[in-house]
Design an enzyme around this catalytic site. Structure first.
Site, PDB file in Angstrom:
ATOM      1  N   ASP A 186       0.887  -1.242   0.019  1.00 43.62           N
ATOM      2  CA  ASP A 186      -0.035  -0.030   0.260  1.00 43.62           C
ATOM      3  C   ASP A 186       1.078   1.563  -0.107  1.00 43.62           C
ATOM      4  O   ASP A 186       2.050   1.460   0.646  1.00 43.62           O
ATOM      5  CB  ASP A 186      -0.759  -0.070   0.870  1.00 43.62           C
ATOM      6  CG  ASP A 186      -1.470   0.933   1.441  1.00 43.62           C
ATOM      7  OD1 ASP A 186      -3.049   1.039   0.709  1.00 43.62           O
ATOM      8  OD2 ASP A 186      -2.023   2.145   1.426  1.00 43.62           O
ATOM      9  N   ASN A 194      -1.641  13.830  -4.106  1.00 42.49           N
ATOM     10  CA  ASN A 194      -2.405  12.927  -4.517  1.00 42.49           C
ATOM     11  C   ASN A 194      -2.770  15.576  -4.415  1.00 42.49           C
ATOM     12  O   ASN A 194      -3.220  15.879  -5.575  1.00 42.49           O
ATOM     13  CB  ASN A 194      -4.130  12.856  -5.353  1.00 42.49           C
ATOM     14  CG  ASN A 194      -4.178  11.722  -5.838  1.00 42.49           C
ATOM     15  OD1 ASN A 194      -3.398  11.520  -6.630  1.00 42.49           O
ATOM     16  ND2 ASN A 194      -4.878  10.308  -5.410  1.00 42.49           N
ATOM     17  N   HIS A 199      -4.002  15.134  -9.203  1.00 44.25           N
ATOM     18  CA  HIS A 199      -4.651  13.067  -9.599  1.00 44.25           C
ATOM     19  C   HIS A 199      -3.954  12.984 -10.564  1.00 44.25           C
ATOM     20  O   HIS A 199      -2.800  11.519 -11.049  1.00 44.25           O
ATOM     21  CB  HIS A 199      -5.742  13.230  -9.528  1.00 44.25           C
ATOM     22  CG  HIS A 199      -6.625  12.331  -9.396  1.00 44.25           C
ATOM     23  ND1 HIS A 199      -7.318  12.649  -7.734  1.00 44.25           N
ATOM     24  CD2 HIS A 199      -6.999  11.172  -9.208  1.00 44.25           C
ATOM     25  CE1 HIS A 199      -7.603  11.548  -7.445  1.00 44.25           C
ATOM     26  NE2 HIS A 199      -7.866  10.185  -8.202  1.00 44.25           N
ATOM     27  N   ASP A 203      -1.722   8.951 -10.587  1.00 47.19           N
ATOM     28  CA  ASP A 203      -1.388   8.045 -11.539  1.00 47.19           C
ATOM     29  C   ASP A 203      -0.195   7.425 -12.663  1.00 47.19           C
ATOM     30  O   ASP A 203      -0.206   6.347 -12.318  1.00 47.19           O
ATOM     31  CB  ASP A 203      -2.935   8.332 -13.158  1.00 47.19           C
ATOM     32  CG  ASP A 203      -4.347   8.374 -12.367  1.00 47.19           C
ATOM     33  OD1 ASP A 203      -4.451   8.194 -11.123  1.00 47.19           O
ATOM     34  OD2 ASP A 203      -5.196   8.565 -13.199  1.00 47.19           O
ATOM     35  N   GLU A 229      -4.674   2.424  -4.348  1.00 44.58           N
ATOM     36  CA  GLU A 229      -3.252   1.988  -4.806  1.00 44.58           C
ATOM     37  C   GLU A 229      -2.991   1.598  -3.664  1.00 44.58           C
ATOM     38  O   GLU A 229      -1.649   1.299  -2.620  1.00 44.58           O
ATOM     39  CB  GLU A 229      -2.782   3.912  -4.281  1.00 44.58           C
ATOM     40  CG  GLU A 229      -3.932   4.759  -3.354  1.00 44.58           C
ATOM     41  CD  GLU A 229      -3.747   3.982  -1.055  1.00 44.58           C
ATOM     42  OE1 GLU A 229      -4.500   3.324  -1.538  1.00 44.58           O
ATOM     43  OE2 GLU A 229      -2.445   3.964  -1.261  1.00 44.58           O
TER      44      GLU A 229
HETATM   45  P1  GH3 Z   1      -1.458   5.703   4.354  1.00 43.17           P
HETATM   46  O1  GH3 Z   1       0.110   5.959   4.006  1.00 43.17           O
HETATM   47  O2  GH3 Z   1      -2.038   5.408   5.634  1.00 43.17           O
HETATM   48  O3  GH3 Z   1      -1.422   4.836   3.548  1.00 43.17           O
HETATM   49  O4  GH3 Z   1      -1.723   6.757   3.575  1.00 43.17           O
HETATM   50  P2  GH3 Z   1      -3.036   6.895   2.510  1.00 43.17           P
HETATM   51  O5  GH3 Z   1      -3.378   8.135   1.945  1.00 43.17           O
HETATM   52  O6  GH3 Z   1      -2.341   6.373   1.060  1.00 43.17           O
HETATM   53  O7  GH3 Z   1      -4.282   6.419   2.316  1.00 43.17           O
HETATM   54  P3  GH3 Z   1      -5.800   6.870   1.400  1.00 43.17           P
HETATM   55  O8  GH3 Z   1      -6.154   4.834   1.874  1.00 43.17           O
HETATM   56  O9  GH3 Z   1      -6.093   7.570   2.846  1.00 43.17           O
HETATM   57  O10 GH3 Z   1      -5.409   7.474   0.639  1.00 43.17           O
HETATM   58  C1  GH3 Z   1      -5.966   6.567  -0.262  1.00 43.17           C
HETATM   59  C2  GH3 Z   1      -5.516   7.771  -1.324  1.00 43.17           C
HETATM   60  O11 GH3 Z   1      -5.229   7.133  -2.539  1.00 43.17           O
HETATM   61  C3  GH3 Z   1      -6.888   8.034  -2.236  1.00 43.17           C
HETATM   62  C4  GH3 Z   1      -7.553   8.468  -2.897  1.00 43.17           C
HETATM   63  O12 GH3 Z   1      -7.197   9.716  -3.462  1.00 43.17           O
HETATM   64  C5  GH3 Z   1      -5.624   7.920  -3.833  1.00 43.17           C
HETATM   65  N1  GH3 Z   1      -6.446   6.879  -5.184  1.00 43.17           N
HETATM   66  C6  GH3 Z   1      -7.254   6.068  -5.059  1.00 43.17           C
HETATM   67  N2  GH3 Z   1      -6.984   5.666  -6.344  1.00 43.17           N
HETATM   68  C7  GH3 Z   1      -6.798   6.656  -6.125  1.00 43.17           C
HETATM   69  C8  GH3 Z   1      -6.118   6.294  -8.593  1.00 43.17           C
HETATM   70  O13 GH3 Z   1      -6.899   5.259  -9.026  1.00 43.17           O
HETATM   71  N3  GH3 Z   1      -5.917   7.610  -8.902  1.00 43.17           N
HETATM   72  C9  GH3 Z   1      -5.069   8.705  -8.046  1.00 43.17           C
HETATM   73  N4  GH3 Z   1      -4.462   9.425  -8.771  1.00 43.17           N
HETATM   74  N5  GH3 Z   1      -5.068   8.804  -6.720  1.00 43.17           N
HETATM   75  C10 GH3 Z   1      -5.820   7.433  -6.196  1.00 43.17           C
HETATM   76 MG    MG Z   2      -1.689   3.792   1.285  1.00 44.75          MG
HETATM   77 MG    MG Z   3      -4.553   2.263   0.702  1.00 42.87          MG
END
Ligand code: GH3
Ligand code: MG
Ligand code: MG
Length: 321
Positions: A186, A194, A199, A203, A229
């Site tokens: 993760d 982001n 965004h 990506d 992610e």
């Molecule tokens: P942590 O270290 O605790 O994992 O923090 P984090 O910010 O990575 O975790 P969290 O689950 O709070 O946020 C995940 C973020 O990933 C939220 C979302 O905006 C971003 N995300 C999820 N899918 C995608 C994607 O396909 N593209 C992009 N650019 N961002 C994404």
């Molecule tokens: Mg994360």
């Molecule tokens: Mg996550």
């Protein structure tokens, strides 16, 4: 035939069926008409179709030119639309993959042969139609299978395909009484990335991490994007301690990836990203969800330990009694 094909597409878009969009059908239809007119005018103006001593060779040359011209004009119109709507993309997105081009080429050659037959020996044209249909049908089937199993952002397996493959591997491990490990990877503070760079940069990072994972792990390890992610990898015949070694290597590799970003202040820069990895291992056949749950717990511990870290589930997963 083209008219029927487009009437059918128009009907599907009008009824909002399976993602067919009116403006795309309209644009593609218009490019086909413009392309055909351009090809027809050029071939006639080139006087290649005039009667002459070597009229067969002239006709062949005219066909060859028509095929190449068709491809160039049609692709240019489509590239212009892509560039205007989403900006320049990588060459494969603009010019199509070699497989796309091969399919387009064989379709055009078959189309040209059909056109000649329609003029010369109409009944024989009926023979070519099933071949054209089968060619398109097989290509469509392959595209559908890919669309159903591959995650478009990273080109890794999507969650459903990964689960299926992982389940099959676990069944095999059950029969052969071998070890299996799972890594749940993760990204750290991905939301912050982001929020800071946008965004698209996010990506771009996911794509770079996908490439790094595919490169770092072995061909028979099943690597997938589980959603958001988060990535997963199933390592056949790998026990707990060895899996921790692999996870550590993966973590370091991710740390070394440089992601290109546009800075808010202008200009291009590159940033590093990190990930936390949860590891769980099993001996023999176990439930995939039990293994994933254990790896998730370990991931939570890695995050709690400050991120950019690897943690392993304390006990080996075994078959529920
Ligand atoms: P942590 O270290 O605790 O994992 O923090 P984090 O910010 O990575 O975790 P969290 O689950 O709070 O946020 C995940 C973020 O990933 C939220 C979302 O905006 C971003 N995300 C999820 N899918 C995608 C994607 O396909 N593209 C992009 N650019 N961002 C994404
Ligand atoms: Mg994360
Ligand atoms: Mg996550």
């Amino acid at each position: 035939m083209a008219t029927f094909a487009y009437l059918h597409l128009w009907y599907r878009s009008w009824r909002h069926l399976d993602g067919v969009q009116m403006y795309r059908v309209g644009y593609t239809g218009a490019t086909l008409v413009i392309t055909s007119i351009a090809v027809s005018v050029t071939v006639h103006m080139s006087a290649l179709l005039d009667e002459g001593i070597s009229s067969t060779y002239r006709a062949l040359a005219a066909l060859g030119i028509a095929i190449i011209l068709y491809r160039v004009v049609n692709r240019s119109l489509i590239v212009a639309a892509i560039a205007l709507s989403v900006g320049a993309r990588k060459p494969s997105a603009i010019f199509g993959t070699p497989a796309d081009n091969a399919l387009e080429f064989s379709t055009l050659v078959l189309g040209a042969a059909t056109a000649v037959l329609v003029v010369q020996v109409p009944p024989l044209a009926l023979l070519v139609l099933p071949a054209v249909f089968l060619l398109q049908h097989r290509a469509l089937l392959k595209q559908l299978v890919e669309a159903a199993t591959i995650d478009t952002k990273t080109e890794l397996l999507n969650a459903a395909a990964w689960r299926q493959l992982a389940q099959r591997e676990l069944e095999r491990a059950g029969r052969q009484k071998t070890a299996t490990a799972v890594l749940v990877i993760d990204m750290d503070h991905f939301k912050r990335l982001n929020d800071t760079y946008g965004h698209l940069a996010g990506d771009e990072a996911l794509k770079a991490i996908g490439e790094a994972l595919a490169d770092e792990l072995r061909g028979y390890d099943a690597v997938g994007r589980f959603g958001g992610e988060e990535f997963v990898a199933l390592l056949p015949s790998v026990d707990g301690p060895a899996a921790v070694g692999v996870a550590e290597r993966v973590r370091e590799r991710i740390e070394s990836v440089q992601v290109r970003v546009e800075r808010r202040t202008g200009g291009i820069g590159s940033i590093a990203v990190t990930a936390s990895v949860g590891v769980a291992a099993a001996q023999g056949g176990v439930e995939l969800d039990d293994l994933l749950r254990a790896a998730d717990g370990a991931l939570y511990a890695a995050k709690a330990a400050g991120r950019n870290a690897v943690r392993r589930a304390p006990t080996q997963v075994t078959t529920a009694a």
